[in-house]
Design a protein around this motif. Structure first.
Motif, PDB file in Angstrom:
ATOM      1  N   PHE A   1      25.363 -23.592  -0.212  1.00 19.45           N
ATOM      2  CA  PHE A   1      25.506 -24.435   0.977  1.00 19.45           C
ATOM      3  C   PHE A   1      26.833 -24.111   1.664  1.00 19.45           C
ATOM      4  O   PHE A   1      27.890 -24.190   1.054  1.00 19.45           O
ATOM      5  CB  PHE A   1      25.480 -25.924   0.591  1.00 19.45           C
ATOM      6  N   ARG A   2      26.780 -23.770   2.963  1.00 25.10           N
ATOM      7  CA  ARG A   2      27.966 -23.424   3.747  1.00 25.10           C
ATOM      8  C   ARG A   2      28.235 -24.531   4.746  1.00 25.10           C
ATOM      9  O   ARG A   2      27.309 -24.980   5.431  1.00 25.10           O
ATOM     10  CB  ARG A   2      27.748 -22.113   4.492  1.00 25.10           C
ATOM     11  N   PHE A   3      29.477 -24.975   4.821  1.00 27.46           N
ATOM     12  CA  PHE A   3      29.807 -26.036   5.774  1.00 27.46           C
ATOM     13  C   PHE A   3      31.306 -26.083   5.963  1.00 27.46           C
ATOM     14  O   PHE A   3      32.052 -25.495   5.184  1.00 27.46           O
ATOM     15  CB  PHE A   3      29.286 -27.401   5.269  1.00 27.46           C
ATOM     16  N   GLY A   4      31.737 -26.781   6.982  1.00 18.48           N
ATOM     17  CA  GLY A   4      33.154 -27.091   7.151  1.00 18.48           C
ATOM     18  C   GLY A   4      33.960 -25.963   7.783  1.00 18.48           C
ATOM     19  O   GLY A   4      33.534 -24.809   7.834  1.00 18.48           O
ATOM     20  N   PRO A   5      35.163 -26.313   8.259  1.00 17.65           N
ATOM     21  CA  PRO A   5      36.014 -25.343   8.956  1.00 17.65           C
ATOM     22  C   PRO A   5      36.743 -24.393   8.019  1.00 17.65           C
ATOM     23  O   PRO A   5      37.334 -23.423   8.445  1.00 17.65           O
ATOM     24  CB  PRO A   5      37.009 -26.232   9.724  1.00 17.65           C
ATOM     25  N   ARG A   6      36.731 -24.706   6.751  1.00 19.35           N
ATOM     26  CA  ARG A   6      37.492 -23.871   5.834  1.00 19.35           C
ATOM     27  C   ARG A   6      36.576 -23.076   4.930  1.00 19.35           C
ATOM     28  O   ARG A   6      36.825 -22.923   3.742  1.00 19.35           O
ATOM     29  CB  ARG A   6      38.434 -24.746   4.993  1.00 19.35           C
ATOM     30  N   SER A   7      35.521 -22.576   5.524  1.00 26.22           N
ATOM     31  CA  SER A   7      34.556 -21.785   4.744  1.00 26.22           C
ATOM     32  C   SER A   7      34.157 -22.527   3.480  1.00 26.22           C
ATOM     33  O   SER A   7      34.114 -21.966   2.382  1.00 26.22           O
ATOM     34  CB  SER A   7      35.146 -20.419   4.373  1.00 26.22           C
ATOM     35  N   ASN A   8      33.912 -23.810   3.633  1.00 25.64           N
ATOM     36  CA  ASN A   8      33.572 -24.635   2.471  1.00 25.64           C
ATOM     37  C   ASN A   8      32.205 -24.222   1.927  1.00 25.64           C
ATOM     38  O   ASN A   8      31.277 -23.938   2.690  1.00 25.64           O
ATOM     39  CB  ASN A   8      33.544 -26.111   2.863  1.00 25.64           C
ATOM     40  N   ARG A   9      32.136 -24.230   0.629  1.00 23.01           N
ATOM     41  CA  ARG A   9      30.881 -23.899  -0.036  1.00 23.01           C
ATOM     42  C   ARG A   9      30.621 -24.903  -1.161  1.00 23.01           C
ATOM     43  O   ARG A   9      31.540 -25.297  -1.874  1.00 23.01           O
ATOM     44  CB  ARG A   9      30.918 -22.498  -0.666  1.00 23.01           C
ATOM     45  N   ILE A  10      29.381 -25.295  -1.306  1.00 25.53           N
ATOM     46  CA  ILE A  10      28.927 -26.011  -2.499  1.00 25.53           C
ATOM     47  C   ILE A  10      27.741 -25.228  -3.038  1.00 25.53           C
ATOM     48  O   ILE A  10      26.782 -24.975  -2.302  1.00 25.53           O
ATOM     49  CB  ILE A  10      28.525 -27.460  -2.195  1.00 25.53           C
ATOM     50  N   ILE A  11      27.838 -24.849  -4.306  1.00 21.82           N
ATOM     51  CA  ILE A  11      26.849 -23.932  -4.878  1.00 21.82           C
ATOM     52  C   ILE A  11      26.285 -24.550  -6.155  1.00 21.82           C
ATOM     53  O   ILE A  11      26.881 -24.456  -7.210  1.00 21.82           O
ATOM     54  CB  ILE A  11      27.478 -22.567  -5.195  1.00 21.82           C
ATOM     55  N   PRO A  12      25.156 -25.204  -6.060  1.00 25.70           N
ATOM     56  CA  PRO A  12      24.541 -25.704  -7.292  1.00 25.70           C
ATOM     57  C   PRO A  12      23.602 -24.658  -7.903  1.00 25.70           C
ATOM     58  O   PRO A  12      23.056 -23.817  -7.183  1.00 25.70           O
ATOM     59  CB  PRO A  12      23.752 -26.921  -6.818  1.00 25.70           C
ATOM     60  N   GLU A  13      23.450 -24.731  -9.218  1.00 23.14           N
ATOM     61  CA  GLU A  13      22.533 -23.818  -9.899  1.00 23.14           C
ATOM     62  C   GLU A  13      21.842 -24.576 -11.013  1.00 23.14           C
ATOM     63  O   GLU A  13      22.464 -25.394 -11.709  1.00 23.14           O
ATOM     64  CB  GLU A  13      23.266 -22.609 -10.471  1.00 23.14           C
ATOM     65  N   LEU A  14      20.567 -24.277 -11.192  1.00 22.86           N
ATOM     66  CA  LEU A  14      19.799 -24.852 -12.289  1.00 22.86           C
ATOM     67  C   LEU A  14      19.073 -23.732 -13.021  1.00 22.86           C
ATOM     68  O   LEU A  14      18.631 -22.755 -12.408  1.00 22.86           O
ATOM     69  CB  LEU A  14      18.760 -25.856 -11.767  1.00 22.86           C
ATOM     70  N   GLY A  15      18.946 -23.911 -14.303  1.00 23.10           N
ATOM     71  CA  GLY A  15      18.227 -22.917 -15.078  1.00 23.10           C
ATOM     72  C   GLY A  15      17.587 -23.556 -16.291  1.00 23.10           C
ATOM     73  O   GLY A  15      18.050 -24.577 -16.798  1.00 23.10           O
ATOM     74  N   VAL A  16      16.521 -22.946 -16.760  1.00 29.13           N
ATOM     75  CA  VAL A  16      15.851 -23.423 -17.968  1.00 29.13           C
ATOM     76  C   VAL A  16      15.460 -22.203 -18.799  1.00 29.13           C
ATOM     77  O   VAL A  16      15.078 -21.162 -18.252  1.00 29.13           O
ATOM     78  CB  VAL A  16      14.632 -24.300 -17.641  1.00 29.13           C
TER      79      VAL A  16
ATOM     80  N   THR B   1      29.577 -25.483  -8.095  1.00 35.57           N
ATOM     81  CA  THR B   1      30.800 -24.809  -7.685  1.00 35.57           C
ATOM     82  C   THR B   1      31.183 -25.265  -6.290  1.00 35.57           C
ATOM     83  O   THR B   1      30.316 -25.397  -5.414  1.00 35.57           O
ATOM     84  CB  THR B   1      30.620 -23.277  -7.699  1.00 35.57           C
ATOM     85  N   TYR B   2      32.456 -25.483  -6.114  1.00 37.42           N
ATOM     86  CA  TYR B   2      32.984 -25.791  -4.777  1.00 37.42           C
ATOM     87  C   TYR B   2      34.085 -24.802  -4.459  1.00 37.42           C
ATOM     88  O   TYR B   2      34.926 -24.489  -5.313  1.00 37.42           O
ATOM     89  CB  TYR B   2      33.522 -27.209  -4.711  1.00 37.42           C
ATOM     90  N   SER B   3      34.109 -24.311  -3.222  1.00 38.56           N
ATOM     91  CA  SER B   3      35.196 -23.417  -2.816  1.00 38.56           C
ATOM     92  C   SER B   3      35.539 -23.656  -1.360  1.00 38.56           C
ATOM     93  O   SER B   3      34.728 -24.139  -0.572  1.00 38.56           O
ATOM     94  CB  SER B   3      34.794 -21.962  -3.035  1.00 38.56           C
TER      95      SER B   3
END
Lengths: 428, 505
Positions: free
Chosen positions: B402-417, B462-464
């Motif tokens: 997920f990309r958003f915000g003025p500071r190249s904000n990222r939220i990256i969720p991951e799921l696995g089984v 993950t957040y960056s």
């Protein structure tokens, strides 16, 4: 610059690889383990024993914790499926000789660590033995005791026992201790004939004309260094050991005085140049560290005179003039080897044919004796039959709760109710 | 190596791409097929960029579903950095450094080796679970340069230093080091490239085991599959010395076309490692002879929806050599040697990821599946004992950027089984002391774990974002965890939790 880096790196790599070449070569040549077959061949030294059928062979590999036991079908046996390794080999057994007598046989060579690595190998062993005797050492007390801080060693005793269903006669029997008196750190060097003999220091001979001293089944004969009640205040009130009714006393003039028990005649002293007891020596004192002891009988018709040169003596190593009594192994009826503790097993001085192992009490002046184990059998009177596998490492008692004591037991004459012979002086 | 890591800050000597985000760096690494191989010389075929990362983190593993020699709880702190740069002289350099410090609780059946799973069956084991304190330093660099246009040379050098201290009697203090060199060469011709590299490493580990409490302890000298020599001690000072060397090599073939980029590799390694007891009068306790082969195919397609795939197959044959030693006075001599244990491992794996590429070298989402197969056949010779298991696992995962915000904000969720299925397995012991703990505790416990079916679920977030006026630095934080449950309720569960924070320069 690039070339220098390349050359340096190649040099470093070559140096590192060179160091590993030898280990790669060695590891690369090793093969999968395969079981091997080994043939064990036995040759008897006794003229009366030509068939070795029934002889037991036992192979023990301590590293693999494997024991293999088999029986000789004749003079050779092939054992298959062995894991290559080092084995402790025991070849022993009781066979009937061509003369109808029963012989207790054992291997002569040192077989405590034999390398078995080659498939199809044949190993040859020399088998010798002694005539099987039901007269045995039942208990031996040699360690002495403490009286306060002082050492007290007048309380040693030796107990013989009739381990059969037939009467035995002690007349003319010899008893004594063997040389070296303690376990040697380096093997004693005798002459080329040492594998066929043992060498006596104190040698006593039972009196009698042939049938004066019978020992019935289940009866004991106690031989005391000093036949007194050693627990009296006069001697050592710290112990409980009454030997006043011992059948014989080894009285040689010691300070305890001559007691009512009959004196055992000294036949030969192998610790002197004359074969006689020095005047300064007043006691039969066997080593408190554990000596070796034997009872033997000289065959009829043989005039055994150990004091005569060439007849029966040999110069003990280090004392070239001492007349040590040379005793052929075939004369020995029973022998027991003792040492200080289990570490002395590697310093055996008695041939394995007489005693494959060693007993010990773990300390000196410890008021501890070695006592033979009872078997599951009894004699015709219901008296105990004692274990006699010719191996003091297993024939004598071990205290499971105190294994550090080795075989030590509080000394007790006539343990397990062994009876007194009818000719004991206290019964007259 | 420090110079390599700090060269990005020197003007005029490097080339660097746009600032990385967690996803763009992940995709960059996925595209670096030669960088994933053992041949540093081929890195130039990846057309690498400069980057630098720094991170620190803490992770905890907890639970009963584990192998007997693993800890009930395993905590680890780490700090690591890595980075690469391309110089103006067409030299690419990459380096990394990692420091780890760990605390393990309740590990059992080990008193003489740092890692009992590294392919060494000869070690001493005791019977009391104990805490361990471990520490690792892992550093290395890779350098690649072209020398004759299409021909490039490279060097991969790494050094690892480890230490481990067992905290309860019978306690041990071990230290180990590994030095690895992999020089290589690669040749490009058109869309094709071939390469070859040599692999050498030296490994050494020393340890002293002792008893400080004065109590009596039982311990065993393990030789393989539960066959072990029994010992009792109240006083102990036992020195162990592991020395190993590995030589090998790898061949590569790469094809980078308009629509696809693939790399085919084949490798072989041969390792010999000796174990000695005592440094002053060495007693050979064993030697390992280890052969490993592997082939692999990696690649990806190009385009908006790219496919990334990987197929690997490996075989490992390891022999345990034992010795009959004799005391020859001033030293121990070898009277006899033979192979007593054999360990055969077959592995195969395949993975497939589909990536929806976006701007800035990132992807919008990634979906993947993977399957792994392992077959282990161990045998101890004379008397014969066998230990084997065969497992297959399948995994599916999905990751969204997920990309958003003025500071190249990222939220990256991951799921696995992940689902693991045991196909076969067993342990038939016919050696001495069948009731001893190495057999009934260590090997039986290992078999229970290795033949267990289990299911695992994992998740991460993950957040960056960028920081600073010019936004040249990206900071990130990541939380990830997993939960594993055995189909056998007696074996329990295992959880994993890790928190990481760092930055990209």
């Amino acid at each position: 610059m690039k070339n220098k880096i390349i050359i340096s790196g190649a040099t470093l790599l070559a140096a590192l690889c060179a160091g590993s070449c030898s280990s790669f070569r060695e590891a690369g040549s090793v093969q999968n383990i395969e079981p091997i077959s080994v043939t064990f061949s036995a040759v008897s030294t006794l003229e009366s024993v030509t068939s070795l059928e029934g002889l037991r062979i036992s192979l023990y590999n301590p590293r693999e914790d494997v024991t293999i036991v088999d029986v000789f079908p004749e003079s050779a046996i092939t054992i298959d499926g062995l894991i290559p390794g080092q084995y402790s080999i025991s070849i022993s057994g009781i066979v009937t000789g061509d003369d109808g007598n029963t012989y207790k046989l054992s291997v002569m060579e040192n077989t405590s660590s034999v390398s078995l690595f080659t498939d199809g190998e044949t190993l040859e062993y020399t088998i010798t033995g002694i005539m099987f005797s039901p007269l045995i050492f039942k208990e031996i007390y040699y360690s002495g005791s403490k009286n306060g801080t002082a050492n007290y060693f007048m309380d040693q005793f030796y107990e013989l026992y009739n381990n059969s269903d037939e009467v035995l006669y002690l007349d003319g029997l010899y008893i004594g201790d063997l040389l070296p008196t303690t376990t040697p750190s380096t093997p004693t060097v005798w002459d080329a004939d040492d594998t066929r003999n043992v060498f006596g220091r104190f040698v006593f001979r039972f009196p009698g004309e042939g049938t004066d001293y019978p020992l019935q089944p289940g009866e004991s004969c106690v031989l005391a260094s000093s036949a007194v009640d050693h627990g009296l205040d006069l001697f050592n009130p710290e112990i409980d050991l009454d030997l006043h009714d011992a059948e014989f006393e080894f009285f040689l003039g010691h300070a305890n005085g001559d007691q009512p028990a009959p004196d055992m005649p000294l036949f030969h002293y192998g610790g002197s140049a004359t074969g006689t007891l020095p005047t300064s020596l007043k006691q039969f004192l066997s080593s408190v560290f554990g000596g070796a002891y034997a009872i033997f009988r000289v065959p009829e018709g043989i005039d055994w005179t150990p004091a005569v040169e060439g007849s029966g003596w040999y110069a003990y190593a280090g004392t070239s003039t001492n007349k040590c009594a040379r005793i052929p192994i075939e004369w020995v009826l029973d022998a027991v080897e003792c040492g200080l503790d289990e570490t002395k097993l590697t310093q055996k001085r008695v041939p394995s044919v007489l005693d494959e192992g060693m007993a010990y009490v773990g300390a000196t002046y410890a008021n501890l004796s070695i006592a033979r184990r009872i078997s599951e059998m009894v004699n015709i009177n219901g008296d105990p039959i004692y274990v006699d596998d010719n191996n003091s490492s297993t024939d004598f008692l071990v205290d499971i709760d105190q294994p550090e004591l080795g075989f030590g037991r509080k000394p007790e004459a006539r343990r397990y109710g062994a009876r007194m012979p009818a000719w004991n002086f206290t019964l007259q | 190596m420090a110079a390599v890591l700090f060269l990005p800050y020197c003007q005029g000597v490097y080339a660097q791409a746009e600032q990385h985000t967690p996803v763009s760096l992940e995709l960059y690494k996925m595209n670096g097929l030669w960088m994933q191989s053992s041949n540093a010389a081929g890195i130039l075929n990846d057309r690498p960029d400069g980057y630098a990362t720094l991170e620190t983190g803490y992770r905890r593993i907890d639970g009963d579903f584990r192998r007997p020699q693993q800890g009930q709880r395993d905590d680890m702190f780490h700090i690591s950095t890595e980075g690469g740069l391309m110089t103006s002289k067409n030299i690419y350099a990459w380096g990394h450094f990692t420091y780890e410090r760990g605390w393990i609780e309740g590990a059992n059946y080990n008193m003489s080796i740092i890692d009992p799973y590294r392919g060494m069956p000869f070690y001493a084991i005791d019977l009391i679970p104990s805490p361990w304190v471990n520490q690792n330093y892992d550093m290395g660099f890779r350098v690649a340069t072209d020398v004759l246009g299409a021909l490039s040379l490279g060097l991969d050098l790494s050094y690892t230093a480890s230490s481990a201290a067992k905290q309860y009697d019978i306690r041990t203090d071990n230290s180990g080091m590994k030095l690895q060199l992999r020089p290589g060469a690669a040749y490009s011709f058109g869309k094709h490239a071939i390469g070859a590299n040599f692999n050498y490493y030296s490994y050494k580990e020393e340890g002293i085991s002792d008893i400080t409490s004065g109590q009596e302890f039982a311990y065993y000298l393990h030789k393989g599959l539960g066959v072990a020599d029994f010992n009792l001690a109240t006083i102990l000072s036992r020195e162990s010395n592991y020395v190993g060397n590995n030589v090998g090599g790898s061949l590569q073939y790469g094809f980078n076309g308009n629509g696809i980029n693939i790399l085919l590799t084949g490798s072989y390694d041969y390792r010999v490692e000796d174990v000695n007891r005592s440094w002053t009068k060495p007693y050979r306790e064993g030697t390992v002879r280890d052969n490993q082969w592997s082939v692999g195919l990696k690649g990806y397609t190009k385009g908006k929806y790219a496919s990334y795939f990987s197929l690997d197959y490996g075989r490992r044959s390891m022999d345990g050599i034992e010795f009959v030693m004799v005391d020859i006075g001033q030293a121990w001599g070898v009277a006899f040697s033979s192979v007593r244990s054999k360990y055969e491992t077959t592995t195969a794996s395949l993975s497939y990821d589909m990536v929806a590429k976006g701007d800035g070298g990132e992807y919008g989402w990634k979906a993947g599946v993977a399957a792994n197969y392992i077959k282990q056949d161990d045998v101890y010779l004379l008397p014969e004992s066998v230990f084997n298991y065969e497992n297959v696992s399948m995994e599916a995962s999905f990751k969204k950027n997920f990309r958003f915000g003025p500071r190249s904000n990222r939220i990256i969720p991951e799921l696995g089984v992940l689902l693991n299925r045991n196909l076969s397995g067993g342990y038939d012991y016919n050696g001495p002391r069948p009731d001893s703990e190495p057999v009934t505790g260590l090997m039986a416990g290992d078999l229970a774990y290795l033949t267990s079916d289990y299911v695992a679920g994992r998740a991460s977030l993950t957040y960056s974002q960028t920081i600073g006026r010019d936004g040249s630095t990206v900071i990130f934080g990541k939380v990830e965890g997993s939960y594993t449950k055995s189909a056998d309720n007696n074996l329990g569960t295992r959880t994993f939790l890790k928190v990481t924070a760092g930055c990209y320069f």
